[in-house]
Design a protein around this motif. Structure first.
Motif, PDB file in Angstrom:
ATOM      1  N   PRO A 124       0.826  -1.212   0.000  1.00  0.00           N
ATOM      2  CA  PRO A 124       0.000   0.000   0.000  1.00  0.00           C
ATOM      3  C   PRO A 124       0.857   1.258   0.000  1.00  0.00           C
ATOM      4  N   MET A 125       0.312   2.324  -0.564  1.00  0.00           N
ATOM      5  CA  MET A 125       1.056   3.565  -0.684  1.00  0.00           C
ATOM      6  C   MET A 125       1.478   4.123   0.674  1.00  0.00           C
ATOM      7  N   ASN A 126       0.633   3.974   1.677  1.00  0.00           N
ATOM      8  CA  ASN A 126       0.959   4.547   2.993  1.00  0.00           C
ATOM      9  C   ASN A 126       1.899   3.678   3.812  1.00  0.00           C
ATOM     10  N   MET A 127       2.327   2.563   3.236  1.00  0.00           N
ATOM     11  CA  MET A 127       3.245   1.670   3.949  1.00  0.00           C
ATOM     12  C   MET A 127       4.594   1.551   3.236  1.00  0.00           C
ATOM     13  N   ARG A 128       4.831   2.422   2.278  1.00  0.00           N
ATOM     14  CA  ARG A 128       6.061   2.346   1.502  1.00  0.00           C
ATOM     15  C   ARG A 128       7.166   3.232   2.096  1.00  0.00           C
ATOM     16  N   ALA A 129       8.396   2.792   1.906  1.00  0.00           N
ATOM     17  CA  ALA A 129       9.572   3.619   2.199  1.00  0.00           C
ATOM     18  C   ALA A 129      10.297   3.823   0.873  1.00  0.00           C
ATOM     19  N   ASP A 130       9.727   4.690   0.050  1.00  0.00           N
ATOM     20  CA  ASP A 130      10.163   4.879  -1.338  1.00  0.00           C
ATOM     21  C   ASP A 130      11.278   5.924  -1.393  1.00  0.00           C
ATOM     22  N   ALA A 131      12.489   5.474  -1.648  1.00  0.00           N
ATOM     23  CA  ALA A 131      13.645   6.372  -1.662  1.00  0.00           C
ATOM     24  C   ALA A 131      13.579   7.369  -2.819  1.00  0.00           C
ATOM     25  N   LEU A 132      13.032   6.937  -3.962  1.00  0.00           N
ATOM     26  CA  LEU A 132      12.996   7.811  -5.130  1.00  0.00           C
ATOM     27  C   LEU A 132      11.994   8.946  -4.961  1.00  0.00           C
ATOM     28  N   VAL A 133      10.871   8.691  -4.306  1.00  0.00           N
ATOM     29  CA  VAL A 133       9.899   9.759  -4.070  1.00  0.00           C
ATOM     30  C   VAL A 133      10.537  10.873  -3.245  1.00  0.00           C
ATOM     31  N   ALA A 134      11.259  10.498  -2.183  1.00  0.00           N
ATOM     32  CA  ALA A 134      11.931  11.502  -1.355  1.00  0.00           C
ATOM     33  C   ALA A 134      12.982  12.246  -2.165  1.00  0.00           C
ATOM     34  N   ALA A 135      13.747  11.507  -2.969  1.00  0.00           N
ATOM     35  CA  ALA A 135      14.788  12.143  -3.795  1.00  0.00           C
ATOM     36  C   ALA A 135      14.176  13.134  -4.775  1.00  0.00           C
ATOM     37  N   SER A 136      13.055  12.764  -5.378  1.00  0.00           N
ATOM     38  CA  SER A 136      12.435  13.641  -6.375  1.00  0.00           C
ATOM     39  C   SER A 136      11.923  14.927  -5.745  1.00  0.00           C
ATOM     40  N   LYS A 137      11.420  14.856  -4.522  1.00  0.00           N
ATOM     41  CA  LYS A 137      10.952  16.056  -3.829  1.00  0.00           C
ATOM     42  C   LYS A 137      12.133  17.010  -3.568  1.00  0.00           C
ATOM     43  N   ILE A 138      13.260  16.434  -3.200  1.00  0.00           N
ATOM     44  CA  ILE A 138      14.447  17.249  -2.933  1.00  0.00           C
ATOM     45  C   ILE A 138      14.971  17.877  -4.224  1.00  0.00           C
ATOM     46  N   ILE A 139      15.118  17.045  -5.248  1.00  0.00           N
ATOM     47  CA  ILE A 139      15.699  17.500  -6.514  1.00  0.00           C
ATOM     48  C   ILE A 139      14.878  18.621  -7.134  1.00  0.00           C
ATOM     49  N   SER A 140      13.555  18.555  -6.997  1.00  0.00           N
ATOM     50  CA  SER A 140      12.691  19.558  -7.633  1.00  0.00           C
ATOM     51  C   SER A 140      12.897  20.961  -7.077  1.00  0.00           C
ATOM     52  N   HIS A 141      13.428  21.077  -5.857  1.00  0.00           N
ATOM     53  CA  HIS A 141      13.639  22.393  -5.247  1.00  0.00           C
ATOM     54  C   HIS A 141      15.001  23.010  -5.571  1.00  0.00           C
ATOM     55  N   ILE A 142      15.951  22.199  -5.991  1.00  0.00           N
ATOM     56  CA  ILE A 142      17.333  22.663  -6.120  1.00  0.00           C
ATOM     57  C   ILE A 142      17.507  23.796  -7.133  1.00  0.00           C
ATOM     58  N   PRO A 143      16.892  23.732  -8.330  1.00  0.00           N
ATOM     59  CA  PRO A 143      17.056  24.861  -9.265  1.00  0.00           C
ATOM     60  C   PRO A 143      16.582  26.193  -8.680  1.00  0.00           C
ATOM     61  N   ASN A 144      15.493  26.163  -7.943  1.00  0.00           N
ATOM     62  CA  ASN A 144      14.987  27.407  -7.345  1.00  0.00           C
ATOM     63  C   ASN A 144      15.945  27.980  -6.309  1.00  0.00           C
ATOM     64  N   TYR A 145      16.623  27.120  -5.568  1.00  0.00           N
ATOM     65  CA  TYR A 145      17.591  27.596  -4.583  1.00  0.00           C
ATOM     66  C   TYR A 145      18.709  28.384  -5.265  1.00  0.00           C
ATOM     67  N   ALA A 146      19.156  27.886  -6.428  1.00  0.00           N
ATOM     68  CA  ALA A 146      20.213  28.593  -7.170  1.00  0.00           C
ATOM     69  C   ALA A 146      19.692  29.932  -7.691  1.00  0.00           C
ATOM     70  N   ILE A 147      18.478  29.942  -8.199  1.00  0.00           N
ATOM     71  CA  ILE A 147      17.887  31.187  -8.697  1.00  0.00           C
ATOM     72  C   ILE A 147      17.756  32.203  -7.568  1.00  0.00           C
ATOM     73  N   GLU A 148      17.321  31.746  -6.399  1.00  0.00           N
ATOM     74  CA  GLU A 148      17.161  32.637  -5.246  1.00  0.00           C
ATOM     75  C   GLU A 148      18.500  33.209  -4.792  1.00  0.00           C
ATOM     76  N   ALA A 149      19.570  32.428  -4.903  1.00  0.00           N
ATOM     77  CA  ALA A 149      20.899  32.904  -4.495  1.00  0.00           C
ATOM     78  C   ALA A 149      21.394  34.009  -5.426  1.00  0.00           C
ATOM     79  N   GLY A 150      21.030  33.912  -6.713  1.00  0.00           N
ATOM     80  CA  GLY A 150      21.382  34.944  -7.677  1.00  0.00           C
ATOM     81  C   GLY A 150      22.864  34.998  -8.001  1.00  0.00           C
ATOM     82  N   LYS A 151      23.302  36.121  -8.586  1.00  0.00           N
ATOM     83  CA  LYS A 151      24.701  36.386  -8.932  1.00  0.00           C
ATOM     84  C   LYS A 151      25.307  35.292  -9.812  1.00  0.00           C
TER      85      LYS A 151
END
Length: 412
Positions: A232-259
């Motif tokens: 079941p979905m609520n019983m999974r320890a899905d490493a890729l789902v966690a990785a994808s959530k992290i990866i999706s934010h990284i480009p914005n962090y660089a944009i926010e840093a600027g320069k």
């Protein structure tokens, strides 16, 4: 010109033959048979010049031409001869051939310099096999340990220490690759631009005045592999789902840093890697670059905080490994002025520019004065089979370095 265009062309083409993927770009990983073939070619060419040829414990090749006062600090010229997977023939080898051709011209013209001159060809600048780049220069700077050699492994699980031993080097001697900064007067590197600026602006050369800082992380998230249909979905320890959530934010962090800050996730692997199994492990790299150290720190801190937050919330284990941390560096003004003077004397056009790519020069800047010169890349392409630099353009860069060596070496 003092340098020989046909010889430069021949060297590039000969080195390109030592390739694990013929017809699919250049793949020459460190401490492989392709490395050995290129290494033997380079050493044989240096020996023809009567130079003192040796290798350090980090696998770098040296060819020393004595100065009239051989106790003076050495002027070092060169680059790396490893490649990325399915790359091109010029990224790295252009600078190695520069150094080889300069040594040839010095020798055949019987040029005597007060300072000794050393050719250097380094390995694992790309980190293509073991994942931690600018290796040869870091070893000379004293930033490589036996622990790193034991921990860094290739895709087949072979550690760098094991590969060194199999290749004929003693990994326990790695600390002996460290050079005393007082023994090096300068380090000069030539490299292809790997971008479109010089070609678009119709300039012969780029004289680099600044190299961006570079920070690399390897992140391994460990969950639990389970059946994709019965868990079941609520019983999974899905490493890729966690990785994808992290990866999706990284480009914005660089944009926010600027320069001009950039951040890239360039490698992602999933295990077990089957369509019907919940991913039990996800491993990815994060590459952060900026000319501003505070921007790199900002992005790094946000990323690490997010990784901890997402893995804690999901009950997953995580390993965060720092693979590389190099500060932004300024090139030597003295060498820049010599580049400019010699380019002007030859009638070559040039611009000053920032290097957004990392190079051995950025590491060497921590222990000596450094100069870096770019030659144009066709269509700005690099790290691909289409990578190309016209030989005439490469020769112009080599001519400028040669004359700069005459300036720094103090011709007698």
């Amino acid at each position: 010109m003092k340098t020989n265009l046909n010889r430069i062309k021949k060297d590039i083409e000969e080195l390109s033959k030592f390739n694990a993927t013929p017809g699919q770009g250049l793949t020459r990983f460190s401490l492989t048979e392709e490395d050995r073939g290129a290494r033997n070619y380079i050493k044989n060419e240096l020996l023809k010049l009567g130079l003192e040829v040796y290798e350090d414990p980090a696998g770098s090749i040296f060819g020393r031409k004595k100065g009239s006062d051989d106790d003076l600090p050495v002027i070092m010229i060169g680059s790396h001869f490893d490649s990325v997977k399915n790359g091109g023939n010029f990224d790295g080898p252009a600078g190695v051939i520069m150094a080889l051709e300069v040594m040839r011209v010095l020798t055949e013209n019987n040029v005597k310099t007060k300072y000794p001159i050393e050719f250097v060809g380094m390995i694992e600048e790309e980190g293509g096999r073991f994942g931690s780049g600018v290796f040869g220069s870091r070893a000379m700077a004293g930033s490589v340990s036996i622990e790193e050699l034991n921990n860094n492994k290739d895709n087949e699980g072979i550690s760098m220490a094991e590969a060194f031993k199999e290749f004929g080097f003693n990994p326990d001697d790695i600390n002996n690759a460290k050079r005393n900064p007082e023994d090096i007067k300068a380090f000069i590197e030539l490299h292809i631009e790997q971008g479109p600026v010089l070609e678009n602006r119709e300039k012969d050369l780029g004289i680099v005045d600044f190299i961006v800082g570079l920070y690399n992380l390897k992140v391994t998230i460990k969950g639990r592999p389970d059946h994709a249909g019965t868990t079941p979905m609520n019983m999974r320890a899905d490493a890729l789902v966690a990785a994808s959530k992290i990866i999706s934010h990284i480009p914005n962090y660089a944009i926010e840093a600027g320069k001009g800050t950039v951040a890239t996730v360039g490698a992602l692997s999933v295990k077990p890697g089957a369509a019907n199994i919940v991913p039990g492990e996800a491993q990815f790299t994060i590459d952060i670059r900026s000319k501003n150290k505070s921007c790199i720190e900002e992005v790094k801190n946000k990323v690490i905080e997010l990784i901890q937050k997402e893995t804690d919330a999901s009950g997953l284990d995580v390993i965060i490994e720092e693979m590389l941390d190099v500060k932004p560096v300024k090139m030597s003004e003295e060498i820049i002025k010599s580049f400019e003077k010699n380019a002007d004397s030859k009638g070559f056009s040039y611009i000053k520019m920032l290097s957004g790519a990392g190079h051995d020069a950025m590491v060497m800047a921590g222990i000596t004065d450094v100069g870096l010169i770019f030659v144009p890349s066709k269509d700005g392409r690099s790290h691909c089979p289409e990578e190309w630099t016209d030989y005439e353009d490469l020769q112009k860069g080599i001519e400028v370095v040669y004359n700069t060596i005459l300036d720094l070496g103090e011709v007698l």
